[in-house]
Design a protein around this motif. Structure first.
Motif, PDB file in Angstrom:
ATOM      1  N   MET A  84       0.858  -1.162   0.000  1.00 51.57           N
ATOM      2  CA  MET A  84       0.000   0.000   0.000  1.00 51.57           C
ATOM      3  C   MET A  84       0.907   1.228   0.000  1.00 51.57           C
ATOM      4  N   LYS A  85       0.602   2.193  -0.848  1.00 53.85           N
ATOM      5  CA  LYS A  85       1.373   3.436  -0.902  1.00 53.85           C
ATOM      6  C   LYS A  85       0.988   4.339   0.263  1.00 53.85           C
ATOM      7  N   ILE A  86       2.002   4.814   0.973  1.00 52.69           N
ATOM      8  CA  ILE A  86       1.792   5.738   2.081  1.00 52.69           C
ATOM      9  C   ILE A  86       2.783   6.893   1.965  1.00 52.69           C
ATOM     10  N   MET A  87       2.477   7.984   2.633  1.00 51.30           N
ATOM     11  CA  MET A  87       3.418   9.091   2.717  1.00 51.30           C
ATOM     12  C   MET A  87       3.718   9.342   4.191  1.00 51.30           C
ATOM     13  N   VAL A  88       5.007   9.358   4.516  1.00 51.23           N
ATOM     14  CA  VAL A  88       5.438   9.657   5.871  1.00 51.23           C
ATOM     15  C   VAL A  88       5.789  11.144   5.896  1.00 51.23           C
ATOM     16  N   ARG A  89       5.158  11.889   6.799  1.00 55.65           N
ATOM     17  CA  ARG A  89       5.364  13.331   6.886  1.00 55.65           C
ATOM     18  C   ARG A  89       5.714  13.726   8.310  1.00 55.65           C
ATOM     19  N   LYS A  90       6.399  14.861   8.410  1.00 57.57           N
ATOM     20  CA  LYS A  90       6.715  15.416   9.719  1.00 57.57           C
ATOM     21  C   LYS A  90       6.019  16.766   9.823  1.00 57.57           C
ATOM     22  N   LYS A  91       5.164  16.904  10.819  1.00 59.48           N
ATOM     23  CA  LYS A  91       4.434  18.156  11.056  1.00 59.48           C
ATOM     24  C   LYS A  91       5.375  19.186  11.675  1.00 59.48           C
ATOM     25  N   GLU A  92       4.964  20.441  11.648  1.00 54.70           N
ATOM     26  CA  GLU A  92       5.786  21.522  12.200  1.00 54.70           C
ATOM     27  C   GLU A  92       6.081  21.318  13.680  1.00 54.70           C
ATOM     28  N   ALA A  93       5.157  20.713  14.400  1.00 60.30           N
ATOM     29  CA  ALA A  93       5.345  20.465  15.828  1.00 60.30           C
ATOM     30  C   ALA A  93       6.275  19.276  16.092  1.00 60.30           C
ATOM     31  N   GLY A  94       6.756  18.616  15.041  1.00 60.32           N
ATOM     32  CA  GLY A  94       7.656  17.482  15.195  1.00 60.32           C
ATOM     33  C   GLY A  94       6.967  16.136  15.165  1.00 60.32           C
ATOM     34  N   GLU A  95       5.640  16.123  15.121  1.00 58.76           N
ATOM     35  CA  GLU A  95       4.867  14.884  15.083  1.00 58.76           C
ATOM     36  C   GLU A  95       5.027  14.228  13.706  1.00 58.76           C
ATOM     37  N   ILE A  96       5.287  12.934  13.696  1.00 55.33           N
ATOM     38  CA  ILE A  96       5.415  12.195  12.438  1.00 55.33           C
ATOM     39  C   ILE A  96       4.110  11.482  12.175  1.00 55.33           C
ATOM     40  N   THR A  97       3.580  11.678  10.956  1.00 56.73           N
ATOM     41  CA  THR A  97       2.298  11.094  10.579  1.00 56.73           C
ATOM     42  C   THR A  97       2.453  10.256   9.317  1.00 56.73           C
ATOM     43  N   ILE A  98       1.457   9.402   9.102  1.00 54.91           N
ATOM     44  CA  ILE A  98       1.359   8.645   7.852  1.00 54.91           C
ATOM     45  C   ILE A  98       0.064   9.046   7.183  1.00 54.91           C
ATOM     46  N   TYR A  99       0.177   9.387   5.893  1.00 51.04           N
ATOM     47  CA  TYR A  99      -0.990   9.739   5.091  1.00 51.04           C
ATOM     48  C   TYR A  99      -1.223   8.628   4.079  1.00 51.04           C
ATOM     49  N   ILE A 100      -2.467   8.139   4.015  1.00 51.17           N
ATOM     50  CA  ILE A 100      -2.857   7.095   3.073  1.00 51.17           C
ATOM     51  C   ILE A 100      -3.860   7.718   2.110  1.00 51.17           C
ATOM     52  N   ALA A 101      -3.403   8.024   0.900  1.00 52.15           N
ATOM     53  CA  ALA A 101      -4.245   8.715  -0.079  1.00 52.15           C
ATOM     54  C   ALA A 101      -5.461   7.874  -0.467  1.00 52.15           C
ATOM     55  N   LYS A 102      -5.278   6.586  -0.601  1.00 55.75           N
ATOM     56  CA  LYS A 102      -6.369   5.694  -1.004  1.00 55.75           C
ATOM     57  C   LYS A 102      -7.565   5.781  -0.052  1.00 55.75           C
ATOM     58  N   LYS A 103      -7.279   6.059   1.214  1.00 58.92           N
ATOM     59  CA  LYS A 103      -8.344   6.155   2.223  1.00 58.92           C
ATOM     60  C   LYS A 103      -8.576   7.587   2.681  1.00 58.92           C
ATOM     61  N   ASP A 104      -7.801   8.547   2.126  1.00 58.44           N
ATOM     62  CA  ASP A 104      -7.832   9.943   2.552  1.00 58.44           C
ATOM     63  C   ASP A 104      -7.766  10.018   4.075  1.00 58.44           C
ATOM     64  N   LEU A 105      -6.716   9.409   4.629  1.00 57.15           N
ATOM     65  CA  LEU A 105      -6.556   9.266   6.067  1.00 57.15           C
ATOM     66  C   LEU A 105      -5.150   9.695   6.471  1.00 57.15           C
ATOM     67  N   GLU A 106      -5.049  10.504   7.502  1.00 58.71           N
ATOM     68  CA  GLU A 106      -3.757  10.877   8.069  1.00 58.71           C
ATOM     69  C   GLU A 106      -3.802  10.638   9.566  1.00 58.71           C
ATOM     70  N   GLU A 107      -2.855   9.846  10.057  1.00 57.63           N
ATOM     71  CA  GLU A 107      -2.807   9.493  11.473  1.00 57.63           C
ATOM     72  C   GLU A 107      -1.373   9.608  11.986  1.00 57.63           C
ATOM     73  N   PRO A 108      -1.211  10.032  13.238  1.00 58.30           N
ATOM     74  CA  PRO A 108       0.139  10.086  13.820  1.00 58.30           C
ATOM     75  C   PRO A 108       0.645   8.693  14.183  1.00 58.30           C
ATOM     76  N   ILE A 109       1.963   8.547  14.135  1.00 58.01           N
ATOM     77  CA  ILE A 109       2.614   7.314  14.575  1.00 58.01           C
ATOM     78  C   ILE A 109       2.751   7.388  16.091  1.00 58.01           C
ATOM     79  N   VAL A 110       2.230   6.370  16.782  1.00 49.32           N
ATOM     80  CA  VAL A 110       2.284   6.375  18.253  1.00 49.32           C
ATOM     81  C   VAL A 110       3.370   5.447  18.801  1.00 49.32           C
TER      82      VAL A 110
END
Length: 69
Positions: free
Chosen positions: A1-27
């Motif tokens: 599954m294609k995902i995008m790993v992003r880092k928010k300005e606050a330093g939080e790292i999230t994964i965005y899944i375009a297929k599901k239009d979902l963005e969640e933080p890594i815990v």
């Protein structure tokens, strides 16, 4: 599954899944370096991330394997 790993300005790292239009933080992550191990998202989904060279900059699009959730 294609995902995008992003880092928010606050330093939080999230994964965005375009297929599901979902963005969640890594815990949690199996490995300290994040890549090459299993990560758990806030909604309970788990992904096995591939190895990437050290120092790779985010955002980064990867092919990850969903293993639970």
């Amino acid at each position: 599954m294609k995902i995008m790993v992003r880092k928010k300005e606050a330093g939080e790292i999230t994964i965005y899944i375009a297929k599901k239009d979902l963005e969640e933080p890594i815990v949690s992550a199996d490995k300290e370096g994040l890549f090459g191990g299993v990560v758990t998202l806030a909604n309970g989904m788990k992904f096995l991330l591939p190895e990437v060279p050290p120092g790779t900059k985010l955002p980064l699009t990867l092919e990850a394997r969903k293993i639970e959730g």
